[in-house]
Design an enzyme around this catalytic site. Structure first.
Site, mmCIF file in Angstrom:
data_model
loop_
_atom_site.group_PDB
_atom_site.id
_atom_site.type_symbol
_atom_site.label_atom_id
_atom_site.label_comp_id
_atom_site.label_asym_id
_atom_site.label_seq_id
_atom_site.Cartn_x
_atom_site.Cartn_y
_atom_site.Cartn_z
ATOM 1 N N CYS A 137 35.286 42.556 35.563
ATOM 2 C CA CYS A 137 35.676 41.561 36.572
ATOM 3 C C CYS A 137 37.003 41.944 37.231
ATOM 4 O O CYS A 137 38.019 42.108 36.551
ATOM 5 C CB CYS A 137 35.790 40.206 35.884
ATOM 6 S SG CYS A 137 36.598 38.973 36.920
ATOM 7 N N ARG A 211 32.205 26.502 37.648
ATOM 8 C CA ARG A 211 31.742 27.823 37.230
ATOM 9 C C ARG A 211 32.477 28.268 35.968
ATOM 10 O O ARG A 211 33.657 27.943 35.777
ATOM 11 C CB ARG A 211 31.995 28.842 38.350
ATOM 12 C CG ARG A 211 31.155 28.587 39.576
ATOM 13 C CD ARG A 211 29.742 29.044 39.339
ATOM 14 N NE ARG A 211 28.870 28.669 40.446
ATOM 15 C CZ ARG A 211 27.651 28.171 40.287
ATOM 16 N NH1 ARG A 211 27.155 27.999 39.071
ATOM 17 N NH2 ARG A 211 26.909 27.882 41.336
ATOM 18 N N VAL A 214 35.740 34.140 34.199
ATOM 19 C CA VAL A 214 36.868 34.811 33.559
ATOM 20 C C VAL A 214 37.766 35.320 34.679
ATOM 21 O O VAL A 214 37.275 35.561 35.781
ATOM 22 C CB VAL A 214 36.397 35.988 32.675
ATOM 23 C CG1 VAL A 214 35.689 35.488 31.451
ATOM 24 C CG2 VAL A 214 35.523 36.981 33.441
ATOM 25 N N TYR A 277 32.483 40.634 47.863
ATOM 26 C CA TYR A 277 31.494 39.649 47.376
ATOM 27 C C TYR A 277 30.798 38.972 48.556
ATOM 28 O O TYR A 277 29.610 38.654 48.489
ATOM 29 C CB TYR A 277 32.178 38.581 46.501
ATOM 30 C CG TYR A 277 32.528 39.101 45.128
ATOM 31 C CD1 TYR A 277 31.620 39.001 44.071
ATOM 32 C CD2 TYR A 277 33.743 39.721 44.889
ATOM 33 C CE1 TYR A 277 31.933 39.498 42.815
ATOM 34 C CE2 TYR A 277 34.059 40.222 43.639
ATOM 35 C CZ TYR A 277 33.157 40.118 42.600
ATOM 36 O OH TYR A 277 33.447 40.620 41.361
HETATM 37 N N1 LIG Z 1 39.290 32.703 41.532
HETATM 38 C C1 LIG Z 1 38.958 33.183 40.224
HETATM 39 C C2 LIG Z 1 37.630 33.924 40.288
HETATM 40 C C3 LIG Z 1 37.152 34.385 38.940
HETATM 41 C C4 LIG Z 1 35.690 34.837 38.994
HETATM 42 O O1 LIG Z 1 34.942 34.489 39.910
HETATM 43 N N2 LIG Z 1 35.262 35.602 37.994
HETATM 44 C C5 LIG Z 1 33.883 36.049 37.950
HETATM 45 C C6 LIG Z 1 33.767 37.417 37.340
HETATM 46 S S1 LIG Z 1 34.146 38.706 38.441
HETATM 47 C C7 LIG Z 1 33.101 35.167 37.030
HETATM 48 O O2 LIG Z 1 33.515 34.922 35.922
HETATM 49 N N3 LIG Z 1 31.956 34.689 37.461
HETATM 50 C C8 LIG Z 1 31.121 33.828 36.700
HETATM 51 C C9 LIG Z 1 30.183 33.134 37.603
HETATM 52 O O3 LIG Z 1 29.896 33.699 38.640
HETATM 53 O O4 LIG Z 1 29.716 32.063 37.288
HETATM 54 C C10 LIG Z 1 40.092 34.058 39.744
HETATM 55 O O5 LIG Z 1 40.699 34.754 40.572
HETATM 56 O O6 LIG Z 1 40.403 34.033 38.566
#
Ligand SMILES: N[C@@H](CCC(=O)N[C@@H](CS)C(=O)NCC(=O)O)C(=O)O
Length: 412
Positions: A137, A211, A214, A277
């Site tokens: 990530c 959501r 991480v 993304y």
């Molecule tokens: N805005 C958050 C975004 C974190 C995020 O989207 N992480 C992704 C991994 S790259 C995740 O865990 N996604 C889980 C999901 O899509 O439900 C940050 O910067 O910490």
């Protein structure tokens, strides 16, 4: 060249936390409990103890304003609210697409702060906090880089999830490990023996319906999530843990330039960090075309910007660099093919590629880049993009990160 790194990564809980009650991670041939911090190669790597959750200290002051988490969680119920049980299908951010087919990222929910001045209930302390991360990530990657640059490895432990994000979201390996963790970095969830990150969120907030992302900064003392927004976690790691940092003098957000550095970082968020993304998760040609155009327009600008400056904010490495590097480091390996960001590769941009190598070669940063986890995660976790989960063999990244770099003369 082998692009997976086993060594000085993962877990070390601080000797300073020795007074706290401890749980030792289940012994397994791969993770042996240990009294002091030690590193080894993946198969024999040992884990240090992590401070066990303790009862909240009543005298700790509450933050003056209510946590933003509460406000964020009051939003309209989503499809996730039905999925409350452990192991239930939790969906993922890919589903957050507008009627026009544009990916719209949801705001992070937990927004408390660790403060060294005692103004919040979260005080910095070695062994008190854990970072739950994925090596794949890019948002979690920011926290690993900051932790390495500040020398916080002994003070803040990490727990690395398995690179595959399935219908139950991110998951932890069990004590036997699991195929797919080529670098041996994944570890069982050490505090509660959880299977999924969603369960960690529900430990903090049983009715959480956002959501399950991480990184997560977890407080073992209060048994809750402090913050799950990477741009804020890295600010805390930079400024609030100096008492327990091995490199407290590393300053990634100097006070006199903090606003401009944060603005700079924000300027490439939508088109680059989130832009890849927006390309990859777009479900209409129009949305993809827009994201694609904005992404490469911004990369052209950044390449120009870095032609006269060693780092984004000039001569000194800052949090703006920490926020840019993870996206660029993944670009040629996965975003070009998997997210269809294929107008150009980063290696075709002289200054962006020089910047990537420069960052990678900073002390401790190279160890935070795990191309094996990165490729496996993206290629196997989005079945609507890659139905059969085939992981491409290429590209050839030999010397991609390690070739010589000559940027120290850039004085802009
Ligand atoms: N805005 C958050 C975004 C974190 C995020 O989207 N992480 C992704 C991994 S790259 C995740 O865990 N996604 C889980 C999901 O899509 O439900 C940050 O910067 O910490």
């Amino acid at each position: 060249m082998n692009l997976t790194f086993a060594p000085p990564f993962a877990l070390a809980a601080a000797a300073a936390a020795a007074a706290a009650p401890r749980v030792l991670v289940r012994a397994s041939p791969r993770f042996l409990p240990l009294r002091s911090v030690a590193w080894g190669t993946a198969p024999t790597r040992r884990r240090a103890a992590i401070a066990a959750p303790a009862v909240a200290t009543p005298s700790i002051t509450r933050p003056p304003s209510p946590s933003l988490a509460a406000a964020a969680c009051r939003g309209p119920p989503t499809m996730l609210s039905a999925a409350a049980g452990a192991g239930a299908k939790v969906g993922n951010s890919m589903m957050d697409v507008s009627k026009k087919g544009e990916f719209v990222r949801k705001a992070s929910s937990f927004r408390d702060w660790v403060r060294a001045d005692g103004s919040t209930r979260f005080a910095p302390a070695a062994g008190r906090y854990i970072l739950y991360v994925s090596m794949a990530c890019p948002w979690a990657h920011r926290t690993l880089i900051t932790r390495a640059l500040k020398g916080l490895e002994s003070a803040i432990a990490t727990v690395v999830v398995h690179p595959h994000m399935g219908e139950d979201g991110w998951h932890f390996v069990d004590a036997k490990g699991e195929a797919g963790d080529d670098s041996g970095r994944c570890e069982p969830e050490p505090l509660f023996g959880l299977k999924n990150v969603s369960q960690l969120y529900r430990k903090a907030k049983p009715d959480y319906d956002g959501r399950f992302t991480v990184p997560v900064l977890w407080c073992t003392q209060e048994s809750t999530i402090v913050n799950n927004e990477s741009s804020e976690i890295i600010q805390m790691l930079n400024s609030e843990f100096n008492e327990v940092a091995a490199k407290p003098n590393v300053e990634l957000l100097p006070k006199d330039r903090a606003d401009s550095i944060l603005e700079l970082a924000q300027s490439f968020y939508n088109n680059v960090n989130n832009g890849v993304y927006r390309c990859g998760f777009a479900t209409t040609q129009e949305a993809y075309d827009k994201a694609f155009g904005e992404l490469f327009g911004e990369l052209d600008r950044l390449n120009e910007h870095l032609s006269t400056r060693r780092f984004m904010a000039g001569r000194e490495l800052s949090l703006a660099d920490v926020r840019l590097f993870p996206t660029l480091a993944r670009f040629d390996a996965v975003y070009v093919q998997h997210f269809k960001c294929n107008k150009k590769q980063i290696k075709e941009y002289e200054h962006l590629h020089g910047f990537v190598r420069d960052m990678y070669q900073q002390s401790g940063v190279g160890e935070t880049v795990d191309i094996g986890h990165i490729k496996r995660h993206y290629c196997t976790s989005h079945p609507t993009i890659n139905k059969y989960g085939i992981i491409p063999n290429g590209p050839d990244l030999t010397d991609y990160f390690t070739a010589a770099v000559h940027r120290t003369g850039l004085t802009g």
